[in-house]
Design a protein around this motif. Structure first.
Motif, PDB file in Angstrom:
ATOM      1  N   UNK A  54     -30.688  34.672  19.964  1.00 22.11           N
ATOM      2  CA  UNK A  54     -30.110  35.875  19.368  1.00 22.11           C
ATOM      3  C   UNK A  54     -30.431  35.938  17.886  1.00 22.11           C
ATOM      4  N   UNK A  55     -30.415  34.774  17.248  1.00 27.62           N
ATOM      5  CA  UNK A  55     -30.729  34.740  15.821  1.00 27.62           C
ATOM      6  C   UNK A  55     -32.178  35.209  15.564  1.00 27.62           C
ATOM      7  N   UNK A 104     -27.986  43.397   3.022  1.00 27.98           N
ATOM      8  CA  UNK A 104     -26.638  42.794   3.061  1.00 27.98           C
ATOM      9  C   UNK A 104     -26.418  42.137   4.424  1.00 27.98           C
ATOM     10  N   UNK A 105     -25.933  40.924   4.331  1.00 30.48           N
ATOM     11  CA  UNK A 105     -25.627  40.147   5.553  1.00 30.48           C
ATOM     12  C   UNK A 105     -24.144  39.772   5.511  1.00 30.48           C
ATOM     13  N   UNK A 106     -23.360  40.336   6.452  1.00 32.01           N
ATOM     14  CA  UNK A 106     -21.891  40.134   6.468  1.00 32.01           C
ATOM     15  C   UNK A 106     -21.516  39.210   7.641  1.00 32.01           C
ATOM     16  N   UNK A 107     -20.928  38.010   7.334  1.00 34.04           N
ATOM     17  CA  UNK A 107     -20.392  37.089   8.352  1.00 34.04           C
ATOM     18  C   UNK A 107     -18.889  37.322   8.459  1.00 34.04           C
ATOM     19  N   UNK A 108     -18.450  37.922   9.534  1.00 35.13           N
ATOM     20  CA  UNK A 108     -17.024  38.159   9.781  1.00 35.13           C
ATOM     21  C   UNK A 108     -16.769  37.906  11.265  1.00 35.13           C
ATOM     22  N   UNK A 109     -15.775  38.619  11.810  1.00 34.73           N
ATOM     23  CA  UNK A 109     -15.526  38.464  13.249  1.00 34.73           C
ATOM     24  C   UNK A 109     -16.780  38.813  14.037  1.00 34.73           C
ATOM     25  N   UNK A 110     -17.474  39.860  13.556  1.00 37.31           N
ATOM     26  CA  UNK A 110     -18.789  40.211  14.070  1.00 37.31           C
ATOM     27  C   UNK A 110     -19.786  40.090  12.912  1.00 37.31           C
ATOM     28  N   UNK A 111     -21.044  40.049  13.224  1.00 33.67           N
ATOM     29  CA  UNK A 111     -22.087  39.957  12.207  1.00 33.67           C
ATOM     30  C   UNK A 111     -22.651  41.361  11.957  1.00 33.67           C
ATOM     31  N   UNK A 114     -26.981  42.817  22.774  1.00 38.20           N
ATOM     32  CA  UNK A 114     -25.630  43.347  22.814  1.00 38.20           C
ATOM     33  C   UNK A 114     -25.176  43.949  21.507  1.00 38.20           C
ATOM     34  N   UNK A 115     -26.107  44.220  20.582  1.00 38.96           N
ATOM     35  CA  UNK A 115     -25.738  44.787  19.302  1.00 38.96           C
ATOM     36  C   UNK A 115     -25.824  46.313  19.280  1.00 38.96           C
ATOM     37  N   UNK A 116     -25.389  46.895  18.186  1.00 43.35           N
ATOM     38  CA  UNK A 116     -25.409  48.350  18.021  1.00 43.35           C
ATOM     39  C   UNK A 116     -26.188  48.677  16.733  1.00 43.35           C
ATOM     40  N   UNK A 117     -27.301  49.407  16.877  1.00 45.98           N
ATOM     41  CA  UNK A 117     -28.178  49.750  15.759  1.00 45.98           C
ATOM     42  C   UNK A 117     -27.997  51.232  15.415  1.00 45.98           C
ATOM     43  N   UNK A 149     -24.872  45.810  14.041  1.00 43.62           N
ATOM     44  CA  UNK A 149     -23.633  45.033  14.254  1.00 43.62           C
ATOM     45  C   UNK A 149     -23.744  44.319  15.601  1.00 43.62           C
ATOM     46  N   UNK A 150     -23.569  42.967  15.570  1.00 37.09           N
ATOM     47  CA  UNK A 150     -23.648  42.139  16.790  1.00 37.09           C
ATOM     48  C   UNK A 150     -22.298  41.456  16.997  1.00 37.09           C
ATOM     49  N   UNK A 151     -21.677  41.571  18.174  1.00 35.68           N
ATOM     50  CA  UNK A 151     -20.371  40.907  18.406  1.00 35.68           C
ATOM     51  C   UNK A 151     -20.477  39.388  18.212  1.00 35.68           C
ATOM     52  N   UNK A 152     -19.485  38.853  17.484  1.00 39.71           N
ATOM     53  CA  UNK A 152     -19.487  37.414  17.221  1.00 39.71           C
ATOM     54  C   UNK A 152     -19.276  36.566  18.485  1.00 39.71           C
ATOM     55  N   UNK A 153     -18.544  37.108  19.505  1.00 41.58           N
ATOM     56  CA  UNK A 153     -18.293  36.336  20.719  1.00 41.58           C
ATOM     57  C   UNK A 153     -19.582  36.028  21.464  1.00 41.58           C
ATOM     58  N   UNK A 154     -20.643  36.880  21.198  1.00 39.81           N
ATOM     59  CA  UNK A 154     -21.934  36.624  21.830  1.00 39.81           C
ATOM     60  C   UNK A 154     -22.860  35.822  20.939  1.00 39.81           C
ATOM     61  N   UNK A 155     -22.640  35.950  19.627  1.00 40.30           N
ATOM     62  CA  UNK A 155     -23.611  35.413  18.682  1.00 40.30           C
ATOM     63  C   UNK A 155     -23.280  34.009  18.205  1.00 40.30           C
TER      64      UNK A 155
END
Length: 1014
Positions: A893-894, A920-927, A964-967, A982-988
Motif C-alpha cells: 500500500x505504501x 503535505x503528508x498528514x498522519x492521523x487516524x487516516x493518512x 481503498x483510498x479516495x482521490x 485519503x487512505x483509511x488507517x485500518x487498511x494502511x
C-alpha cells in the motif's frame, strides 16, 4: 488302672423326629414397620409367584422383598376396599372377596361380578378350574354357595341341598365334596348330596355355636375349628370317617376361638386363634407361638402355605412367615444339656457323639442321651473324640484320656504321672497306634500303643502341632502352629511350606485330613489348602467361596467336599474339586448353607468339628450347638423362581412394561425394576441382565433388583432378565422387555440428511468462493500487470516516444540541407538536447518501475526524492510538510501511495506553470496526502476525463481505488490545483492490522472448548 462304670445311660429327651426334620425360621412384618397401612385379613399366591395380602384398606403385593400397594385401573374400583378373602387360580387370576361382592384381577384387567353379591367368606377352585365361593348376608336369597360361570355366578341354596342359609369357611376334599361351616353347623355337600356333621358337639348351653375354620389334608382328613364356650375340644379331626376332638392348651378365661386352619406339605396342622397365637400340631404334639415368642400379634386372621412350603400367618398386627431350615439345630431348646458343644463324632454303630461342656452326649434314632458326672462321667469337661479300629470311643475329659468300652470308662495314664493332660486332637494310624496332641504345658505329641503311652515328644524334638493326620506307613502328618506342614516318621521331621497355598500364619491351621491318594487337606484361616507331591494350592474367596476362614472339612462317601467355614456349611461336588486342582484360578460352583439356612458356624475348641454319620448326614459343632444337614436335600431342588420386569422408569416417570414401549426423546436416566418371586429366601436370589443394543455381555448385579442406564442413544432395545433361586437353579427363560427411545428432531435421519446436504452444500459453496477468490486474485494480478504496462506505455508514449519523434524530426530537418554546415551544426545541437531529454525520460520511467520506499519505510523521504527527480525549474519552489507521528505502513500500500504522489508531483512540476508546489503528508487516524500548486489550474474536462492520449490522472484514480483510498482533484482556472488522497488507517497501518490479528487470536482462545488442546 482306675475303672469307671457307667451306671446309667438314660435318654435325656426323646427328640421329636418331626421337629428335628422341620426346624423353621420365623420372620415378621408389622404394621408399625410400614409394610401395611391396615390389618391383613387374607392371603393368596398367584401363578406368577407374587404373594397377595388383603387388608382392610385394599390389596398389597409382595415379591419377597418389596410390599407394593395395588391400584385398580383408572376409572375402576373394587366392590369394597376391605378384602376378607383371596384365591389365586391356575389361569393366573386373583379372585378377591369383599363384604360387597366378588372381583377378579388378571393381566391388568379388573372384573366385578354383579351376581352372587354378599359378604364373600371363602373362595375355592376345583380340579376343572371352576371357581366357587361362599357368602353370608347375600343381596339375593339364591343360596350361600356360588359357582362362577362366565361373567355371572350361579348360586346354590336349600333347594339344591345346602342345609344352611349362611356359609363361612369352605373347603373341598380329595373326593370332590365341599365342606362348609356356618354358625348353624358343619356340612358336606355336592350337587345332589348333603349331610350335616358334629351336631352333637355343637350343642352348647349358651353362646353362639358354629364352625369358624376348616382345612383338608392330603391324607383325606378334615379339620374343623369350633367356636364355642365351655369345656370340650374346640379342634375336631375327621379321619377314616370318624371324628375326634384334639385338645389345645388351656387358655386364660377358658375361651379359645379357632379362626384359621391349614395343613402344610409335611402334614403338620397349623391352628390360628383369635387371641392366643398360633399352634402347630404333629404326631399329637403341639408347639405354641405367641406374641412373646416373636409373633406379630396373638390374633390370627388367616393361614396360607405357598408353593415353596412357607407358611404365612396374617395377624391383627402384620404378617409372619415360617419356613423350613436346611440345617437342623440341637441345643438346650431341643433337649441337650448345654449349648457348649465343642467336638462331634459319628461312629460306626450309628451314634453321633458330642462333647457338650460337662456332658458326653450322643443322638441315635432321634433320641438324645447324656452321660454326666452324676451318672458315670469321670470329669466335668469333655474335649476331643476318636473312634479306634475296634469301635471303641476315646474321650478327652478334663486332663485325662478315657476309653469308653461296653459302658465302662478306662483311663490312659501319662508317661510320668496318672494323668495324660488335656487332649486337643487324636488320630488312629495303621497298626493301631493312637497319636494325641496334648495342650497341657508343656505341649507335646503323645504316642499310645495297647492303651499305654510309649513315647512323648516335646516341642524341642517334634514341632508343636494343631492338627494330626495319618500319612501311611507309620508316618504322621502335623499341621504346625507355625503355619507349615510337617511329616514325622522314625524320629525324623520333614517340613513343607504352605506359602504356595497361604501365608505362613501362626495358629492359622485348624484341622488336617488326608485323601486316599495321599493328598493332605488343611483347614486354614485363609481358605482350604490342598497339598500333594510338594505342591500347595489354596481354595479361597478368589475361587468363589463366600468367605475365607475354614474351621474343618471332610470328604463324604460320594467324594463330595464339605467345608465348615465362618459363613456356613459349603459343599462342592467331586468334579468341581478336580477342576479347581487342575486350574487353580477357576471359579468353582459352590453351594452355601449360611445363617439364612439355619447355620450357626464358629470355631470349635477341640476335634473333630465336622463328621458324617452312618446315614450320610453331615454333623458339625461351633462351641455352642450341634447342627446337622441331610445331603439328600441337595437333589431336592425346586423350580427356579418366576422372573418379572415390573416397570421402567425414565427420568423419574414410571411406565408399565407393555409391548412397544416408547420412551421420550433425550431421556437421561432409565431405571428398570424387576423381581424374582422366591418367597423363602429372597436374599439368595441372584440376577443377570443384558440390554441388547447396549451391553456386550451379561451384567451381574447380584441381589440388586434394579438396572440403571444413562443417556441411551435413540433406537430400539431389548432388556433380558434371568434369575437363580436359593439352590442355584437358573430360570433361563426369564423375562424380557422391548422398548425404544424416540429421537429428538436433530437426531432423526431426515434432520441428519438435511444437515449432511447443507454441509455438502456449504463445502461446495466454500469451494466455489475459494475458486472465485483465486480467480479474482489472478485477475487482479493480471489487471495490475496490465495497468502497469498500460501506464508504462502511456508514459513512454507521452515522454520518451514523443521526444524520440521530435529528435527524428530534427534529424530529418538537418538531412534536408546537408550542404549547409551551419544548419547541420544547429540541428546536431538540437538533436543532442532532444536525446538528452529522451535519456532522462527513459531513466525516469525505469525509476518509476523500480523505485520503492520499502528500504527506508519513509514515505516523506520518498516523495522528496521524487520531487528532486522531477527536474523542478529554478523558478519553482517545492515545499514538503509532514504532520503527525509517522507510522509504519503495509509495503504494498505504501508503494501505491508513493506512485500516486510521484505522479501528482510530476504533473504539478511539469504542467502547472506555477511558482510553488506544496506537498503535505498528514498522519492521523487516516493518512491524507495533498499536493497543491499556484499555477494555471486544470481545465474541468481534463480533471474529469484526462488529457486525450495521456493516462496519468486515470492511473492515479485506479491506484487509489485499488488500495481503498479516495482521490479528489480541486482546481479552477488561474487559481492552481490540489490533489487529495485519503487512505483509511485500518487498511494502511501495520500496528492496526497486527492488533486485529492479536484480538482475533485472543477471542479464539476465549471461546475454545474446555479440555481442547492448544
Amino acid at each position: 488302672m482306675a475303672l469307671w462304670t457307667v451306671l446309667a445311660v438314660a435318654p435325656c429327651l426323646a427328640l421329636n423326629p418331626a421337629r428335628r426334620l422341620t426346624q423353621y425360621a420365623h420372620t415378621a412384618w408389622r404394621i408399625e414397620d410400614g409394610a401395611f397401612g391396615a390389618t391383613p385379613n387374607a392371603l393368596a399366591q398367584t401363578a406368577d409367584g407374587y404373594l397377595w395380602i388383603g387388608t382392610d384398606a385394599g390389596l398389597v403385593r409382595f415379591d419377597g422383598v418389596r410390599f407394593v400397594p395395588w391400584e385398580p385401573p383408572a376409572g375402576q374400583q373394587l366392590p369394597n376396599p376391605t378384602i376378607n378373602s383371596l384365591r389365586g387360580t391356575r389361569d393366573g387370576s386373583l379372585w378377591i372377596g369383599t363384604p360387597s361382592g366378588l372381583a377378579r384381577w388378571r393381566n391388568g384387567v379388573l372384573w366385578n361380578y354383579t351376581t352372587g353379591r354378599g359378604y364373600i367368606n371363602a373362595i375355592v377352585e376345583d380340579p376343572d378350574g371352576n371357581v366357587w365361593f361362599s357368602r353370608s348376608r347375600p343381596a339375593e336369597a339364591s343360596g350361600p354357595i356360588c359357582k362362577v360361570e362366565g361373567d355371572k355366578a350361579h348360586c346354590y341354596g336349600k333347594p339344591e341341598g345346602v342345609p344352611f342359609a349362611l356359609v363361612g369357611p369352605l373347603r373341598r376334599d380329595g373326593n370332590g365334596d365341599f365342606w362348609g361351616g356356618s354358625p348353624e353347623g358343619l356340612f358336606r355337600w355336592r350337587p345332589g348330596f348333603s349331610e350335616v356333621h358334629l351336631t352333637d358337639r355343637l350343642a352348647v348351653a349358651a353362646g353362639l355355636p358354629g364352625v369358624s375354620a376348616l382345612a383338608t389334608g392330603p391324607d383325606g382328613a378334615v379339620w374343623a375349628g369350633i367356636e364355642r364356650r365351655g369345656g370340650g375340644p374346640i379342634l375336631q379331626q375327621r379321619a377314616h370317617g370318624v371324628w375326634r376332638g384334639i385338645p389345645l392348651a388351656a387358655a386364660p378365661g377358658g375361651k379359645l376361638e379357632v379362626i384359621a386352619l391349614a395343613v402344610d406339605h409335611a402334614g403338620m396342622t397349623w391352628v390360628g386363634t383369635a387371641a392366643h397365637g398360633l399352634y402347630r400340631l404333629h404326631d399329637g404334639t403341639f408347639e405354641h407361638f405367641r406374641a412373646e415368642d416373636g409373633l406379630s400379634s396373638a390374633g390370627v386372621n388367616d393361614l396360607f402355605e405357598d408353593r415353596e412350603g412357607n407358611v404365612w400367618v396374617a395377624t391383627s398386627n402384620g404378617l409372619d412367615r415360617f419356613r423350613d431350615l436346611h440345617i437342623t439345630t440341637y441345643s438346650m431348646r431341643e433337649g441337650l444339656t448345654a449349648d457348649k458343644a465343642s467336638s462331634i463324632l459319628g461312629t460306626r454303630d450309628g451314634k453321633v457323639w458330642s462333647g457338650n461342656g460337662s456332658a458326653l452326649e450322643y443322638i441315635q434314632d432321634g433320641v438324645a442321651h447324656a452321660i454326666q458326672a452324676p451318672n458315670g462321667l469321670p470329669g466335668r469337661r469333655v474335649t476331643a473324640l476318636l473312634e479306634d479300629a475296634a469301635g471303641r470311643l476315646w474321650v478327652g475329659v478334663d486332663g485325662d484320656l478315657l476309653i469308653l468300652d461296653k459302658g465302662r470308662f478306662r483311663r490312659i495314664p501319662g508317661l510320668h504321672g496318672p494323668s495324660l493332660g488335656t487332649v486337643w486332637t487324636m488320630i488312629s494310624v495303621d497298626g493301631g497306634d493312637i497319636w494325641a496332641e496334648v495342650i497341657t504345658p508343656p505341649r507335646r505329641l503323645v504316642r499310645i500303643r495297647n492303651e499305654r503311652v510309649v513315647e512323648e515328644f516335646e516341642s524341642g524334638r517334634v514341632p508343636t502341632g494343631r492338627g494330626l493326620a495319618d500319612a501311611g506307613g507309620g508316618a504322621l502328618w502335623l499341621g504346625l502352629r507355625s503355619g507349615d506342614l510337617a511329616r514325622y516318621k522314625d524320629g525324623r521331621i520333614e517340613r513343607f511350606s504352605l506359602r504356595g497355598g497361604g501365608k505362613g500364619d501362626p495358629a492359622a491351621i485348624r484341622e488336617i485330613h488326608t485323601d486316599p491318594d495321599g493328598a493332605v487337606w488343611i483347614s486354614h484361616r485363609q481358605g482350604l489348602i490342598r497339598w500333594k507331591d510338594g505342591v500347595a494350592k489354596r481354595l479361597g474367596k478368589e475361587n468363589g467361596l463366600p468367605c475365607a476362614a475354614v474351621f474343618g472339612q471332610l470328604r463324604d462317601r460320594q467324594g463330595r467336599l464339605w467345608i465348615l467355614s465362618e459363613c456356613g456349611l459349603l459343599t462342592l461336588p467331586r468334579e468341581e474339586v478336580d477342576r479347581w486342582w487342575a486350574h487353580p484360578e477357576v471359579t468353582v460352583q459352590v453351594r452355601a448353607f449360611d445363617a439364612l439356612d439355619g447355620a450357626r458356624p464358629g470355631p470349635s475348641s477341640f476335634t473333630p468339628s465336622i463328621t458324617q454319620s452312618v446315614d450320610g448326614r453331615i454333623w458339625f459343632v461351633s462351641d455352642k450347638v450341634v447342627q446337622v444337614f441331610d445331603p439328600g436335600e441337595l437333589s431336592a431342588t425346586g423350580p427356579p423362581p418366576p422372573v418379572h420386569i415390573e416397570q421402567a422408569v425414565a427420568d423419574r416417570r414410571a411406565y408399565a412394561p407393555k409391548p412397544g414401549l416408547e420412551l421420550p426423546a433425550l431421556t437421561k436416566e432409565v431405571q428398570i425394576d424387576y423381581a424374582a418371586t422366591s418367597l423363602a429366601l429372597p436374599q439368595k436370589v441372584r440376577f443377570r441382565y443384558l440390554l441388547e443394543g447396549h451391553d456386550s455381555a451379561w451384567q451381574e448385579p447380584g441381589t440388586r433388583r434394579q438396572a440403571f442406564y444413562s443417556r441411551l442413544d435413540p433406537g430400539s432395545y431389548r432388556f433380558r432378565l434371568i434369575a437363580s433361586g436359593p439352590d442355584g437353579a437358573w430360570n433361563e427363560a426369564g423375562d424380557s422387555l422391548s422398548f425404544s427411545v424416540r429421537p429428538a428432531y436433530y437426531q432423526t435421519l431426515r434432520f441428519q440428511f438435511v444437515c449432511a446436504a447443507l454441509l455438502l452444500g456449504a463445502i461446495w459453496l466454500g469451494y466455489r468462493i475459494r475458486i472465485h477468490q483465486v480467480a479474482a486474485g489472478l485477475n487482479a494480478r493480471f489487471d495490475e500487470r496490465l495497468a502497469e504496462r498500460t501506464r508504462l506505455a502511456r508514459e513512454l508514449h507521452d515522454t520518451l516516444l514523443q521526444t524520440i519523434q521530435g529528435s527524428r524530426m530534427v534529424a530529418d530537418d538537418a538531412l534536408g540541407a546537408p550542404e549547409d554546415p551551419v544548419r547541420m551544426r544547429h540541428a546536431l545541437g538540437r538533436l543532442s538536447e532532444w536525446m538528452a531529454q529522451a535519456t532522462e525520460e527513459g531513466r525516469a520511467a525505469v525509476n518509476a518501475l523500480r523505485a520503492s520506499t520499502t528500504q527506508t519505510n519513509d514515505l516523506a523521504e520518498g516523495l522528496r526524492q521524487a520531487a528532486e527527480d522531477a527536474q523542478v525549474p529554478e523558478s519553482m519552489q517545492v515545499v514538503l510538510s509532514v504532520f503527525g507521528e509517522p507510522k509504519q505502513m503495509h509495503p504494498i500500500l505504501r508503494d501505491e501511495l508513493y506512485r500516486i504522489g510521484c505522479e501528482a508531483i510530476r504533473n504539478a512540476v511539469h504542467h502547472s506553470s506555477g511558482s510553488k508546489v506544496e506537498v503535505e503528508l498528514h498522519y492521523a487516524h487516516d493518512l491524507a496526502l495533498r499536493i497543491r500548486d499556484n499555477g494555471k489550474g486544470i481545465p474541468p474536462e481534463i480533471s474529469e476525463r484526462g488529457r486525450q492520449g495521456h493516462f496519468g490522472l486515470a492511473t492515479m484514480q485506479e491506484r487509489a481505488e485499488r488500495i481503498g483510498g479516495k482521490l479528489r482533484i480541486f482546481s479552477s482556472p488561474g487559481a492552481g490545483s490540489e490533489v487529495e488522497l485519503v487512505v483509511p488507517g485500518r487498511l494502511l497501518y501495520v500496528e492496526r492490522t497486527q492488533a486485529r490479528s492479536s484480538l482475533a487470536t485472543r477471542l479464539k482462545q476465549l471461546v475454545k472448548p474446555p479440555g481442547s488442546l492448544s
